[in-house]
Design an enzyme around this catalytic site. Structure first.
Site, PDB file in Angstrom:
ATOM      1  N   ASP A   1       0.786  -1.228   0.000  1.00 24.45           N
ATOM      2  CA  ASP A   1       0.000   0.000   0.000  1.00 24.45           C
ATOM      3  C   ASP A   1       0.822   1.285   0.000  1.00 24.45           C
ATOM      4  O   ASP A   1       0.344   2.320  -0.449  1.00 24.45           O
ATOM      5  CB  ASP A   1      -0.968   0.000   1.185  1.00 24.45           C
ATOM      6  CG  ASP A   1      -2.080  -1.032   0.997  1.00 24.45           C
ATOM      7  OD1 ASP A   1      -2.473  -1.265  -0.158  1.00 24.45           O
ATOM      8  OD2 ASP A   1      -2.552  -1.601   1.991  1.00 24.45           O
TER       9      ASP A   1
ATOM     10  N   TYR B   1      -9.951  -0.578   2.572  1.00 21.74           N
ATOM     11  CA  TYR B   1      -9.463  -0.708   3.934  1.00 21.74           C
ATOM     12  C   TYR B   1      -9.086   0.631   4.536  1.00 21.74           C
ATOM     13  O   TYR B   1      -8.605   1.510   3.834  1.00 21.74           O
ATOM     14  CB  TYR B   1      -8.211  -1.594   3.954  1.00 21.74           C
ATOM     15  CG  TYR B   1      -8.452  -2.894   4.653  1.00 21.74           C
ATOM     16  CD1 TYR B   1      -8.813  -4.030   3.948  1.00 21.74           C
ATOM     17  CD2 TYR B   1      -8.343  -2.987   6.044  1.00 21.74           C
ATOM     18  CE1 TYR B   1      -9.055  -5.224   4.593  1.00 21.74           C
ATOM     19  CE2 TYR B   1      -8.582  -4.182   6.687  1.00 21.74           C
ATOM     20  CZ  TYR B   1      -8.933  -5.292   5.969  1.00 21.74           C
ATOM     21  OH  TYR B   1      -9.172  -6.473   6.620  1.00 21.74           O
TER      22      TYR B   1
END
Ligand SMILES: *[C@@H]1O[C@H](CO)[C@@H](O)[C@H](O)[C@H]1NC(C)=O
Ligand SMILES: *[C@@H]1O[C@H](CO)[C@@H](O)[C@H](O)[C@H]1NC(C)=O
Ligand SMILES: *[C@@H]1O[C@H](CO)[C@@H](O)[C@H](O)[C@H]1NC(C)=O
Ligand SMILES: *[C@@H]1O[C@H](CO)[C@@H](O)[C@H](O)[C@H]1NC(C)=O
Ligand SMILES: *[C@@H]1O[C@H](CO)[C@@H](O)[C@H](O)[C@H]1NC(C)=O
Length: 740
Positions: A376, A465
């Site tokens: 990420d 998320y």
């Protein structure tokens, strides 16, 4: 752009609407207001009785919402060697580069990162307030045509240094938000895609697509920079993640902006329904049936006890550190010093700490899922994905906020408002205490100190998320890094509505689902999260050593004692990097100390800080599985490397489609000397996530943390002289006055 699509997308993270919004309102701000500074003059404190007496009224409507502090970034100037690039500086860099030969070609170019090139560590450590700043430089990562380039730009002299240009190593820079947006819109330019969607009975205006980094599997990539795209239905819900159009995957070339391939393995799988998927307060049918809690907040009638000097230097209690937003790491904490009550000196603890990389592999090897092995920070930008914090709920009312200044793909600066918050927390915890038991005959004795801490928080919403990152500072010298996971699961569509429909083989074994059925036609796929922290500890200066303080069982000699065994410590100082590669084990426990052997306490112990792991997880993937090779920085929970300015990103500088040849694991295997050196500790906090029904439709936060705790650093308990709470000091809107 269909208006309906746009309004749906408006709620999202990675959309073209959003990009337009970002770049067109680069310096606009919400009107200002401050935290509650005086209990008697604060409107909220004054309205307390009104709130409590009229219980029938919806409380939320009466609460004035704090707005971010107004701050005009256009005229910001740097005040500290580590201050992030200002709006003016980014504009200058952009103008310097616009006349540089590299960008003169007609080939399309984009800026993937424009950040401060930090001055050498020694210059920063020696710099004193009031003296001139080291030369301000920008570190730039750009793409021109199909090449990546790394440059530094001296902002005052306009000198452009082509550090690595073009880059020959495999892997690509962080995607820009603009590229992510282009991927979300690309499918709609494809007739086959439109036909496929319509053939499933889905209205095209209800479809949202999402860019999914494609990992690297050494097959189709060649020299292309690719991304996968999958789509969802927004029909009847804002929570489109729960309505996957399963099995439909597009392969998109980020450079030439073309769909290369469409695979569809999910025609027989229905799109899960929208029932019960909405999570917005305004849309919850059952909210009045829950017994409500009374309003709660912390009051600081005299304001907070910390200051943020020159926009970035945080000073609170015995702590002082530099804080800055970063597009890749999210937030960076630097030059952390703690005040020693004995010597009255501020002592160095950590030069720099941040989230270096995340690794999130999903555990489903099938066609539409195998590639989901996100990094990420290096692929999406952990800071680029950090959305503005929501005052009162993301951070308490006594929080103050800090904005991020980032550069768009064309080099234009923009403001990411309220990206970080800083606040003091009093959670009713105890700093230290003792009660004397009357059996001793002592007069009654009860001595207690409340624990107040300082929290620095950021939340990154990487697609579905949400990662909540907290750095918490305690007055006893402890620093805690905490990761909270919330947001929405990445789910898989299935034909099954109930577990009793799952096929079984002759032996009665259920078909492999790769997860848990969470709702009708929805499987939550098992996955892991690894968050790797870079911790350049400098305990009383940079010369440090890493010591494994191993607890060992010792047997007594026959006849020596009624005891057969006891436990002692065996210390091993790591000589080289391999001694610093640590796999945690409950049955071979150790403490992990970073000590300064050149500095001892009064009684002769080396001063130190220890890394204190808590609940964590280790990857079970095959070490030769390509995602694990790229994520090899998670092979150990702790690594120790010698400080090297070029080694900060655990998955490599160019993480996108990396091959795993520039990771922390590769560097560490060089096995360099680390004893009595400037060392960096890397700690990986892991989570295994087997989804459960409570994670539907949005997940209650799950968190874990680790500590950096002083060990023989202070001469004694450093908060012995902390002040207890006294009733007469406390705000009038305290809990005791509620019944009045
Ligand atoms: C903000 O963005 C607009 C349009 O992108 C640009 O014209 C303007 O100059 C920017 N403002 C500053 C202060 O750079
Ligand atoms: C708080 O407000 C009251 C009333 O407005 C004022 O008299 C007092 O001086 C204020 N105290 C502080 C610390 O600002
Ligand atoms: C696909 O559908 C969208 C939405 O209706 C439309 O805007 C677009 O032009 C279509 N694309 C093609 C190639 O027909
Ligand atoms: C650090 O250690 C090295 C080697 O032991 C020594 O030469 C150097 O002087 C030390 N530096 C400091 C600041 O103590
Ligand atoms: C510093 O890191 C870079 C990148 O890994 C490497 O090429 C270089 O050899 C390292 N320097 C030292 C002294 O280890």
């Amino acid at each position: 752009m269909e208006p309906k699509l746009c309004s749906g997308l408006f709620l999202l993270i990675v959309t073209a609407c959003f990009i337009l919004l970002l770049t067109s309102t680069n310096f606009s701000h919400e009107p200002s207001s401050t935290y509650c500074t005086n209990s008697s003059s604060s409107p909220l404190c004054a309205s307390r009785n009104f709130l409590f007496n009229k219980k029938t009224r919806p409380i939320t409507k009466n609460v004035p919402k704090p707005k971010p502090k107004n701050h005009d970034h256009v005229s910001d100037t740097p005040n500290h060697p580590l201050d992030p690039l200002t709006v003016m500086e980014i504009n200058k860099v952009r103008s310097i580069l616009s006349s540089h030969a590299l960008f003169a070609s007609p080939a399309p170019h984009s800026f993937h990162s424009i950040v401060l090139e930090e001055p050498d560590k020694n210059l920063v450590r020696q710099w004193e307030k009031g003296t001139t700043l080291p030369p301000r430089k920008a570190s730039v990562i750009a793409r021109v045509g199909a090449d990546s380039h790394v440059l530094t730009v001296d902002i005052s002299t306009s000198y452009v240094d082509l550090v690595d240009s073009p880059v020959h190593a495999p892997g690509y820079p962080i995607m820009t938000l603009e590229e992510m947006a282009s991927a979300t819109w690309a499918p709609f330019t494809n007739e086959d895609f439109n036909r496929t969607i319509l053939s499933r009975g889905v209205d095209l205006t209800d479809v949202i697509c999402f860019p999914i980094s494609s990992g690297w599997f050494d097959n189709k990539e060649g020299n292309r920079r690719l991304i996968k795209i999958q789509c969802f239905s927004t029909q009847g819900t804002v929570n489109f993640y729960m309505r996957p159009i399963e099995g439909l995957t597009l392969l998109f070339d980020l450079d030439i902006k073309q769909i290369l391939e469409t695979t569809d393995t999910g025609r027989s799988i229905p799109i899960p329904g929208s029932t019960n998927t909405d999570y917005r307060f305004s849309n919850l049918p059952n909210r009045d049936k829950t017994r409500p809690l009374n309003p709660i907040s912390i009051e600081q009638p005299r304001g907070p006890s910390f200051v943020i000097e020159d926009n970035h230097l945080v000073k609170w209690a015995n702590w002082e550190f530099h804080l800055k937003p970063d597009p890749r790491a999210g937030l960076v904490i630097s030059t952390v010093k703690v005040h020693d009550p004995d010597t009255e000196v501020s002592r160095e603890v950590m030069y720099k700490g941040f989230v270096s990389e995340l690794f999130v592999p999903y555990m489903d090897p099938s066609e539409a899922w195998y590639f989901k092995t996100y990094m990420d920070a290096g692929e999406y930008g952990f800071g680029l994905q950090a959305m503005p914090l929501e005052p009162l709920n993301d951070c308490p009312r006594n929080a103050v906020y800090m904005d991020g200044i980032f550069a768009a793909a064309d080099g234009t600066p923009y403001v990411r408002e309220n990206m970080i918050c800083v606040f003091e927390r009093y959670a009713g915890d105890i700093g230290w205490r003792h009660s004397e038991n009357p059996v001793t005959g002592m007069p009654p004795l009860r001595e207690v100190r409340p624990k107040v801490t300082l929290v620095v928080r950021m939340v990154s919403s990487v697609g579905n998320y949400d990662y909540i990152i907290d750095y918490e500072f305690q007055t006893d010298g402890l620093m805690r890094a905490k990761v909270g996971l919330s947001g929405i699961l990445m789910v898989k569509g299935t034909t099954y509505k109930n577990k009793n429909q799952v096929k079984k083989d002759k032996e009665g074994n259920e078909e492999e689902l790769y997860g848990t059925i969470l709702s009708e036609n929805v499987i939550g796929v098992i996955h892991d999260h690894y968050v790797t922290f870079y911790l350049d500890l400098d305990v009383d200066g940079p010369n440090n050593s890493f010591v494994k303080v191993n607890l060992k069982r010792q047997q007594t000699e026959p006849g020596e004692s009624p005891r057969k065994s006891y436990m002692n410590v065996v210390k091993n100082t790591a000589k080289t990097e391999k001694d610093g590669q640590i796999k945690l084990s409950l049955y071979d426990p150790s403490e992990y100390h970073v000590i300064n052997s050149g500095k001892t306490t009064r009684v002769g112990n080396p001063t130190g800080y220890k890394v204190v792991p808590r609940a964590t997880a280790a990857s079970l993937l095959d070490r030769d599985d390509l995602p694990q090779k790229r994520g090899a920085f998670t092979n150990n929970q702790i690594w120790v490397t010698p400080y090297n300015k070029s080694e900060q990103w655990a998955g490599g500088l160019f993480t996108y489609q990396s091959h795993g040849d520039d990771t922390l694991a590769v560097w560490s295997n060089r096995d360099r000397d680390i004893e009595n050196k400037d060392i960096v500790v890397w700690y990986t906090l892991g989570f295994h996530h087997i989804p459960c029904q409570e994670d539907f439709p949005i997940m209650p936060t799950v968190s874990s943390s680790f500590d950096l705790k002083p060990v023989n650093f202070f001469e004694r308990n450093p908060i012995l002289s902390a002040t207890p709470n006294f009733e007469h000091d406390l705000p009038v809107c305290g809990a005791g006055s509620v019944s009045a």
